[in-house]
Design a protein around this motif. Sequence first.
Motif, short mmCIF file in Angstrom:
data_model
loop_
_atom_site.label_atom_id
_atom_site.label_comp_id
_atom_site.label_asym_id
_atom_site.label_seq_id
_atom_site.Cartn_x
_atom_site.Cartn_y
_atom_site.Cartn_z
N ASP A 1 0.86 -1.19 0.00
CA ASP A 1 0.00 0.00 0.00
C ASP A 1 0.90 1.25 0.00
N LEU A 2 1.22 1.72 -1.20
CA LEU A 2 2.17 2.84 -1.31
C LEU A 2 1.56 4.15 -0.83
N ARG A 3 0.22 4.22 -0.87
CA ARG A 3 -0.45 5.38 -0.29
C ARG A 3 -0.09 5.50 1.18
N GLN A 4 -0.19 4.40 1.92
CA GLN A 4 0.11 4.43 3.36
C GLN A 4 1.58 4.70 3.61
N LEU A 5 2.45 4.23 2.70
CA LEU A 5 3.88 4.50 2.87
C LEU A 5 4.16 5.99 2.77
N LEU A 6 3.44 6.65 1.88
CA LEU A 6 3.65 8.10 1.71
C LEU A 6 3.11 8.90 2.90
N ILE A 7 2.04 8.36 3.52
CA ILE A 7 1.45 9.10 4.65
C ILE A 7 2.44 9.03 5.82
N GLY A 8 2.90 10.21 6.25
CA GLY A 8 3.88 10.26 7.33
C GLY A 8 5.32 10.26 6.83
N SER A 9 5.54 10.33 5.51
CA SER A 9 6.92 10.27 5.00
C SER A 9 7.57 11.66 4.94
N GLU A 10 6.87 12.67 5.38
CA GLU A 10 7.41 14.03 5.56
C GLU A 10 8.10 14.59 4.30
N GLY A 11 7.48 14.33 3.16
CA GLY A 11 7.99 14.93 1.93
C GLY A 11 9.33 14.39 1.49
N THR A 12 9.71 13.19 1.96
CA THR A 12 11.03 12.66 1.57
C THR A 12 10.94 11.65 0.43
N LEU A 13 9.72 11.17 0.12
CA LEU A 13 9.59 10.14 -0.92
C LEU A 13 8.96 10.67 -2.20
N ALA A 14 7.98 11.55 -2.07
CA ALA A 14 7.27 12.09 -3.23
C ALA A 14 6.52 13.35 -2.80
N VAL A 15 6.13 14.15 -3.78
CA VAL A 15 5.34 15.34 -3.48
C VAL A 15 3.87 15.00 -3.71
N ILE A 16 3.07 15.16 -2.67
CA ILE A 16 1.64 14.89 -2.77
C ILE A 16 0.98 16.11 -3.42
N THR A 17 0.19 15.87 -4.46
CA THR A 17 -0.45 17.02 -5.12
C THR A 17 -1.98 17.01 -4.96
N GLU A 18 -2.55 15.81 -4.85
CA GLU A 18 -4.01 15.72 -4.69
C GLU A 18 -4.33 14.54 -3.77
N ALA A 19 -5.49 14.61 -3.12
CA ALA A 19 -5.88 13.49 -2.26
C ALA A 19 -7.38 13.28 -2.33
N THR A 20 -7.79 12.03 -2.23
CA THR A 20 -9.21 11.74 -2.01
C THR A 20 -9.36 11.41 -0.54
N LEU A 21 -10.08 12.29 0.16
CA LEU A 21 -10.23 12.15 1.61
C LEU A 21 -11.49 11.35 1.93
N LYS A 22 -11.42 10.61 3.03
CA LYS A 22 -12.62 9.94 3.54
C LYS A 22 -13.30 10.89 4.51
N LEU A 23 -14.61 10.91 4.51
CA LEU A 23 -15.33 11.82 5.40
C LEU A 23 -16.13 11.02 6.43
N ALA A 24 -16.43 11.69 7.53
CA ALA A 24 -17.26 11.08 8.58
C ALA A 24 -18.49 11.95 8.78
N PRO A 25 -19.60 11.36 9.24
CA PRO A 25 -20.76 12.20 9.55
C PRO A 25 -20.41 13.15 10.69
N LEU A 26 -20.86 14.39 10.60
CA LEU A 26 -20.67 15.32 11.72
C LEU A 26 -21.46 14.78 12.90
N PRO A 27 -20.89 14.81 14.11
CA PRO A 27 -21.69 14.35 15.25
C PRO A 27 -22.96 15.19 15.39
N ARG A 28 -24.06 14.57 15.83
CA ARG A 28 -25.32 15.32 16.00
C ARG A 28 -25.18 16.33 17.12
#
Length: 462
Positions: free
Chosen positions: A192-219
Amino acid sequence: MKLIDNFLAVLSQSLSPHQISLAPDTLTTYAQDWSNILTPKASAVIFPESTEQVAMILKEASNHAISIVPSGGRTGLSGGAVAQNGEVVLSLERINFIGPLQETALTLKVGAGAITQAVHEHCEPNGLTWPVDFASKGSSQVGGNIATNAGGVRVLRYGNTRNWVLGLTAVTMDGTIHHFNGELEKNNTGFDLRQLLIGSEGTLAVITEATLKLAPLPRSKLVFFFSLDGFSSAISLFTHARKKMPNLSAFECLDRASLDSVVSHFSKPSPVKTPGEVYVLMEIENTPFEEAEAFLSELFDKNLVLDGVMAQNDREAAHLWQYREGVAESILAGNRVHQEDVSVPVACLTEFYSVIQERYRQSLPGFKVFFFGHIGDGNLHIFIPKPAGLETAEFISKMKKSDEELFQVLAGFSGSVSAEHGIGILKRHALHFSRSTAEIELFRGIKRTFDPKGLLNPGKVC
Ligand SMILES: Cc1cc2nc3c(=O)[nH]c(=O)nc-3n(C[C@H](O)[C@H](O)[C@H](O)COP(=O)(O)OP(=O)(O)OC[C@H]3O[C@@H](n4cnc5c(N)ncnc54)[C@H](O)[C@@H]3O)c2cc1C
């Protein structure tokens, strides 16, 4: 002509003049982060406006042997976004689109330069949120959050940033554009190269776009602020609250010195009448008011707290949060501050805290040491301002010695020298306290695979 001049000349054929800056003010601003103790020195700042432009810039940088520092909102506290050796800063701030939002998939596509708070505001009218939240959200960028696997105030309930990223578009130093994981919830096709990049502090690749997961706002959210007689009482309260309130979403702690700092810096009265040695901000989602009131009176009946208040509405809740979120800002204001961001297993927190508190008392007499943090996650921030009158060089040397002792203690608890701020430059010397030699060698091998010439964020992490 120098390599850097050649490089900029090539870029200027494709980019417009306002995308390349050599202005001294811009160089200083964009080469620095919030840690603010390293001397910034960048050769240029470049502002790409698309993934394709990032690819072109990195390819040319690679051809011309130019080092690149990816830059987000520069709210990092470990020097990860600092350029100090004449590197070129690549600011993602103009790739900042937000949307489209997919209500069925609960996803949101964003540019890496989108501001964290703007993402929250975009999601809110749809009853949704990206649950990555902390005091610097008004300046930090999604790309920076992902590159640091940011934590924050609701990790207890939602986990770190890595839980909330479905797919990434990223560019490696050779100019290749990668799409890691697309928008798939399930994808067991190897690493999972996505997870490898998460937390790599800009040392492996430059992130340009992301698809984020969303959660319901708490009531609903209920916020409490308590004073307690000591740290072990805070942990007892946490143990109790966790059992009784299954929707506990934040459990934050500040010591007496930290609350005093906020009260004095922002000229606010203390939120509770009875002072304590330690204060806790607690938040509970989706819980009926009556249930929370009963919980509160039980805490008083069982003497689990000295004093406490419960916000009666959203305005009061936001007001209580300011006492926690204002801590770092109040201590940093105008001061040179040595900062630690450590974690230990939650079950060891009381013992760890008592050991290090005593150690600081003995080894740094006359110093103010502030403790606060996300104790529900076992994460403590320790801030030590330079005492007035002490020479900076002596302060640095004392902090170096103090760190060495702290990290030895931490290693004994199998803790982390950087719970959420990353390694960057400032914690690089300490990485070996939390990672084995064999692990660090694996890090270096991965770095060589992604960036064989070592041009991307050099001198950071490992
Ligand atoms: C008052 C205050 C409170 C904070 N509270 C928290 C907290 O509770 N939890 C927490 O985790 N952090 C906290 N932080 C630290 C900081 O805000 C986070 O680390 C944040 O995620 C950094 O985002 P940024 O956009 O500012 O990144 P930057 O500081 O610009 O960069 C951080 C790192 O990411 C890299 N980077 C940035 N953008 C990209 C990109 N697009 N592609 C590849 N690499 C990139 C940089 O090179 C650098 O190594 C706090 C900071 C402050 C000042």
